[in-house]
Design a protein around this motif. Structure first.
Motif, PDB file in Angstrom:
ATOM      1  N   LEU A 203     -89.991   8.502  66.261  1.00  0.00           N
ATOM      2  CA  LEU A 203     -88.896   7.539  66.215  1.00  0.00           C
ATOM      3  C   LEU A 203     -89.346   6.155  65.780  1.00  0.00           C
ATOM      4  CD1 LEU A 203     -87.079   8.550  69.515  1.00  0.00           C
ATOM      5  CD2 LEU A 203     -86.550   9.257  67.187  1.00  0.00           C
ATOM      6  N   GLU A 204     -90.637   6.002  65.477  1.00  0.00           N
ATOM      7  CA  GLU A 204     -91.179   4.746  64.966  1.00  0.00           C
ATOM      8  C   GLU A 204     -90.912   3.564  65.903  1.00  0.00           C
ATOM      9  OE1 GLU A 204     -89.740   4.157  61.006  1.00  0.00           O
ATOM     10  OE2 GLU A 204     -90.683   5.981  60.250  1.00  0.00           O
ATOM     11  N   VAL A 205     -91.139   3.790  67.210  1.00  0.00           N
ATOM     12  CA  VAL A 205     -90.858   2.733  68.181  1.00  0.00           C
ATOM     13  C   VAL A 205     -91.746   1.517  67.963  1.00  0.00           C
ATOM     14  CG1 VAL A 205     -90.021   4.331  69.907  1.00  0.00           C
ATOM     15  CG2 VAL A 205     -92.433   3.759  69.864  1.00  0.00           C
ATOM     16  N   TYR A 206     -92.895   1.707  67.361  1.00  0.00           N
ATOM     17  CA  TYR A 206     -93.804   0.589  67.184  1.00  0.00           C
ATOM     18  C   TYR A 206     -93.519  -0.202  65.897  1.00  0.00           C
ATOM     19  CZ  TYR A 206     -96.141   2.922  70.986  1.00  0.00           C
ATOM     20  OH  TYR A 206     -96.401   3.505  72.196  1.00  0.00           O
ATOM     21  N   HIS A 207     -92.451   0.151  65.224  1.00  0.00           N
ATOM     22  CA  HIS A 207     -92.026  -0.597  64.047  1.00  0.00           C
ATOM     23  C   HIS A 207     -90.851  -1.505  64.391  1.00  0.00           C
ATOM     24  CE1 HIS A 207     -93.887   2.589  61.107  1.00  0.00           C
ATOM     25  NE2 HIS A 207     -94.784   1.941  61.824  1.00  0.00           N
ATOM     26  N   GLY A 208     -90.701  -1.793  65.651  1.00  0.00           N
ATOM     27  CA  GLY A 208     -89.663  -2.731  66.072  1.00  0.00           C
ATOM     28  C   GLY A 208     -88.379  -2.075  66.511  1.00  0.00           C
ATOM     29  N   ASP A 209     -88.311  -0.739  66.484  1.00  0.00           N
ATOM     30  CA  ASP A 209     -87.090  -0.049  66.897  1.00  0.00           C
ATOM     31  C   ASP A 209     -87.144   0.246  68.393  1.00  0.00           C
ATOM     32  OD1 ASP A 209     -85.980   0.096  64.319  1.00  0.00           O
ATOM     33  OD2 ASP A 209     -87.307   1.790  63.841  1.00  0.00           O
ATOM     34  N   ASN A 210     -85.969   0.213  69.027  1.00  0.00           N
ATOM     35  CA  ASN A 210     -85.851   0.554  70.435  1.00  0.00           C
ATOM     36  C   ASN A 210     -84.842   1.678  70.577  1.00  0.00           C
ATOM     37  OD1 ASN A 210     -87.666  -1.272  71.670  1.00  0.00           O
ATOM     38  ND2 ASN A 210     -86.220  -2.935  71.346  1.00  0.00           N
ATOM     39  N   TYR A 211     -85.206   2.702  71.349  1.00  0.00           N
ATOM     40  CA  TYR A 211     -84.367   3.872  71.497  1.00  0.00           C
ATOM     41  C   TYR A 211     -84.047   4.091  72.972  1.00  0.00           C
ATOM     42  CZ  TYR A 211     -85.865   4.842  66.731  1.00  0.00           C
ATOM     43  OH  TYR A 211     -86.109   4.746  65.394  1.00  0.00           O
ATOM     44  N   VAL A 212     -82.845   4.603  73.232  1.00  0.00           N
ATOM     45  CA  VAL A 212     -82.456   4.947  74.601  1.00  0.00           C
ATOM     46  C   VAL A 212     -81.909   6.368  74.609  1.00  0.00           C
ATOM     47  CG1 VAL A 212     -82.021   2.612  75.453  1.00  0.00           C
ATOM     48  CG2 VAL A 212     -80.204   3.844  74.277  1.00  0.00           C
ATOM     49  N   HIS A 213     -82.104   7.027  75.733  1.00  0.00           N
ATOM     50  CA  HIS A 213     -81.599   8.395  75.882  1.00  0.00           C
ATOM     51  C   HIS A 213     -81.630   8.755  77.355  1.00  0.00           C
ATOM     52  CE1 HIS A 213     -85.753   9.755  76.548  1.00  0.00           C
ATOM     53  NE2 HIS A 213     -86.102   9.059  75.467  1.00  0.00           N
ATOM     54  N   PHE A 214     -80.963   9.845  77.716  1.00  0.00           N
ATOM     55  CA  PHE A 214     -81.056  10.366  79.069  1.00  0.00           C
ATOM     56  C   PHE A 214     -82.449  10.976  79.270  1.00  0.00           C
ATOM     57  CE2 PHE A 214     -76.321  10.944  78.460  1.00  0.00           C
ATOM     58  CZ  PHE A 214     -75.981   9.899  79.300  1.00  0.00           C
ATOM     59  N   THR A 215     -82.955  10.876  80.497  1.00  0.00           N
ATOM     60  CA  THR A 215     -84.304  11.371  80.780  1.00  0.00           C
ATOM     61  C   THR A 215     -84.284  12.871  81.034  1.00  0.00           C
ATOM     62  OG1 THR A 215     -84.885   9.251  81.792  1.00  0.00           O
ATOM     63  CG2 THR A 215     -86.305  11.134  82.283  1.00  0.00           C
ATOM     64  N   PRO A 216     -85.044  13.648  80.244  1.00  0.00           N
ATOM     65  CA  PRO A 216     -85.085  15.097  80.474  1.00  0.00           C
ATOM     66  C   PRO A 216     -85.948  15.446  81.669  1.00  0.00           C
ATOM     67  CG  PRO A 216     -86.566  14.502  78.696  1.00  0.00           C
ATOM     68  CD  PRO A 216     -85.839  13.236  79.075  1.00  0.00           C
ATOM     69  N   GLY A 217     -85.664  16.595  82.257  1.00  0.00           N
ATOM     70  CA  GLY A 217     -86.502  17.096  83.337  1.00  0.00           C
ATOM     71  C   GLY A 217     -87.743  17.776  82.782  1.00  0.00           C
TER      72      GLY A 217
ATOM     73  N   PRO B 256     -76.380  10.213  90.170  1.00  0.00           N
ATOM     74  CA  PRO B 256     -77.168   9.423  89.215  1.00  0.00           C
ATOM     75  C   PRO B 256     -77.663  10.255  88.037  1.00  0.00           C
ATOM     76  CG  PRO B 256     -78.538  10.032  91.071  1.00  0.00           C
ATOM     77  CD  PRO B 256     -77.162  10.579  91.368  1.00  0.00           C
ATOM     78  N   ILE B 257     -77.619   9.647  86.846  1.00  0.00           N
ATOM     79  CA  ILE B 257     -78.247  10.212  85.659  1.00  0.00           C
ATOM     80  C   ILE B 257     -79.172   9.132  85.097  1.00  0.00           C
ATOM     81  CG2 ILE B 257     -77.911  11.233  83.378  1.00  0.00           C
ATOM     82  CD1 ILE B 257     -75.082  11.957  84.211  1.00  0.00           C
ATOM     83  N   GLU B 258     -80.450   9.440  85.003  1.00  0.00           N
ATOM     84  CA  GLU B 258     -81.407   8.428  84.575  1.00  0.00           C
ATOM     85  C   GLU B 258     -81.336   8.218  83.062  1.00  0.00           C
ATOM     86  OE1 GLU B 258     -85.573   7.887  86.325  1.00  0.00           O
ATOM     87  OE2 GLU B 258     -85.991   8.766  84.345  1.00  0.00           O
ATOM     88  N   ILE B 259     -81.417   6.942  82.663  1.00  0.00           N
ATOM     89  CA  ILE B 259     -81.475   6.551  81.255  1.00  0.00           C
ATOM     90  C   ILE B 259     -82.850   5.937  81.008  1.00  0.00           C
ATOM     91  CG2 ILE B 259     -80.443   5.136  79.444  1.00  0.00           C
ATOM     92  CD1 ILE B 259     -77.887   5.047  81.103  1.00  0.00           C
ATOM     93  N   ARG B 260     -83.463   6.302  79.883  1.00  0.00           N
ATOM     94  CA  ARG B 260     -84.819   5.834  79.589  1.00  0.00           C
ATOM     95  C   ARG B 260     -84.839   5.065  78.269  1.00  0.00           C
ATOM     96  NH1 ARG B 260     -89.773   6.931  81.530  1.00  0.00           N
ATOM     97  NH2 ARG B 260     -88.778   8.352  83.013  1.00  0.00           N
ATOM     98  N   LEU B 261     -85.590   3.984  78.270  1.00  0.00           N
ATOM     99  CA  LEU B 261     -85.809   3.189  77.071  1.00  0.00           C
ATOM    100  C   LEU B 261     -87.165   3.539  76.481  1.00  0.00           C
ATOM    101  CD1 LEU B 261     -85.172   0.729  75.175  1.00  0.00           C
ATOM    102  CD2 LEU B 261     -86.323  -0.696  76.877  1.00  0.00           C
ATOM    103  N   TRP B 262     -87.196   3.834  75.181  1.00  0.00           N
ATOM    104  CA  TRP B 262     -88.446   4.116  74.484  1.00  0.00           C
ATOM    105  C   TRP B 262     -88.660   2.995  73.475  1.00  0.00           C
ATOM    106  CZ3 TRP B 262     -92.341   7.190  75.552  1.00  0.00           C
ATOM    107  CH2 TRP B 262     -93.295   7.472  74.573  1.00  0.00           C
ATOM    108  N   GLY B 263     -89.544   2.077  73.810  1.00  0.00           N
ATOM    109  CA  GLY B 263     -89.752   0.925  72.953  1.00  0.00           C
ATOM    110  C   GLY B 263     -90.184  -0.266  73.794  1.00  0.00           C
ATOM    111  N   TYR B 264     -89.665  -1.443  73.477  1.00  0.00           N
ATOM    112  CA  TYR B 264     -90.054  -2.664  74.148  1.00  0.00           C
ATOM    113  C   TYR B 264     -89.114  -2.988  75.296  1.00  0.00           C
ATOM    114  CZ  TYR B 264     -92.675  -2.995  69.816  1.00  0.00           C
ATOM    115  OH  TYR B 264     -93.500  -2.719  68.762  1.00  0.00           O
ATOM    116  N   LEU B 265     -89.649  -3.580  76.341  1.00  0.00           N
ATOM    117  CA  LEU B 265     -88.815  -3.971  77.471  1.00  0.00           C
ATOM    118  C   LEU B 265     -87.720  -4.923  76.996  1.00  0.00           C
ATOM    119  CD1 LEU B 265     -91.374  -4.648  80.345  1.00  0.00           C
ATOM    120  CD2 LEU B 265     -89.704  -2.803  80.227  1.00  0.00           C
ATOM    121  N   PRO B 266     -86.468  -4.669  77.391  1.00  0.00           N
ATOM    122  CA  PRO B 266     -85.390  -5.563  76.950  1.00  0.00           C
ATOM    123  C   PRO B 266     -85.500  -6.934  77.607  1.00  0.00           C
ATOM    124  CG  PRO B 266     -84.564  -3.963  78.542  1.00  0.00           C
ATOM    125  CD  PRO B 266     -85.972  -3.559  78.228  1.00  0.00           C
ATOM    126  N   GLU B 267     -85.271  -7.966  76.823  1.00  0.00           N
ATOM    127  CA  GLU B 267     -85.330  -9.330  77.342  1.00  0.00           C
ATOM    128  C   GLU B 267     -83.989  -9.788  77.890  1.00  0.00           C
ATOM    129  OE1 GLU B 267     -86.888 -11.778  74.254  1.00  0.00           O
ATOM    130  OE2 GLU B 267     -88.874 -10.826  74.275  1.00  0.00           O
TER     131      GLU B 267
END
Length: 237
Positions: free
Chosen positions: A24-38, A63-74
């Motif tokens: 997903l090229e998270v280190y190219h400045g992109d931030n992705y979110v999705h539900f956390t799989p088991g 509860p359904i967990e959501i995960r961010l893949w990328g940089y911490l949101p400011e």
């Protein structure tokens, strides 16, 4: 050895997810979110009104967990969600899913809370809800296989508890009798360890009196197999 196996399994799962999400090229400045799989790769939440909580609840938040893949949101940002018809057997009155939920700044994981409701008839609640993440502010919702979460809601007792046949206090077993007994107790009774035979018989006598009073008020009107005997009358005096 057991701890070593668990660590290796965890590392394998992490590696698998990393390989998938590295694309997903998270280190190219992109931030992705999705539900956390088991651990099995599925995204699933389950709630059984008969065995969870106080057993008398008619509405809970799951509860359904959501995960961010990328940089911490400011700053906080919104994730948009909707109910998908695919895989959903719930009726509109069975649930409440927010159209938006806040993902808080400074977090890598947050939670979507889904409200589910028990149907009026005991042991009759049985439905599935599919929740889809449809978008997110300034973020990409991906990968696609992690954008849907399944919520399974039940009101079910699958078998008599192991302690039932160790006492005659409640009479013959029935799922409904045990269900109402747990509502009276305010919990799912897994053991008689907190009772002596005398104190349990006293508890059952109080339960029978309570159910008799509830019946008179129009509540928990369930019958024995003959269809005419109130179920509370099958409890010995």
């Amino acid at each position: 050895m057991k701890h070593t196996i668990n660590i290796l399994a965890a590392l394998a799962l992490l590696a698998c997810m990393s390989c998938k999400e590295d694309t997903l090229e998270v280190y190219h400045g992109d931030n992705y979110v999705h539900f956390t799989p088991g651990a099995d790769g599925n995204i699933r939440a389950e709630y059984n009104f008969a065995t969870s909580g106080t057993t008398a609840e008619t509405e809970v938040r799951v509860p359904i967990e959501i995960r961010l893949w990328g940089y911490l949101p400011e700053s906080d940002f919104m994730c948009m969600t909707a109910v998908s018809e695919s895989g959903t057997t719930a009726s509109p009155g069975d649930y409440a899913v927010p159209e938006e939920t806040v993902f808080r700044k400074g977090y890598h994981v947050d939670t979507l809370w889904v409200t589910v409701r028990r149907r009026q008839e005991l042991l009759a609640t049985d439905y599935t809800l599919t929740v889809t993440m449809t978008g997110a502010e300034d973020h990409v919702v991906a990968p696609s296989e992690y954008t849907n979460a399944t919520v399974i809601v039940r009101d079910r007792i699958t078998a008599a508890p192991v302690w039932w046949n160790t006492t005659q206090a409640l009479g013959d077993y029935s799922d409904m009798k045990f269900r109402v007994f747990n509502i009276y107790l305010g919990k799912y009774l897994t053991s008689l360890a907190d009772y002596t035979s005398i104190t349990f018989e006293e508890e059952v006598a109080k339960f029978k009196q309570w159910w008799t009073e509830q019946w008179a008020e129009g509540n928990y009107r369930y019958y024995a197999e003959d269809g005419s005997t109130p179920l509370y009358e099958t409890i010995p005096d």
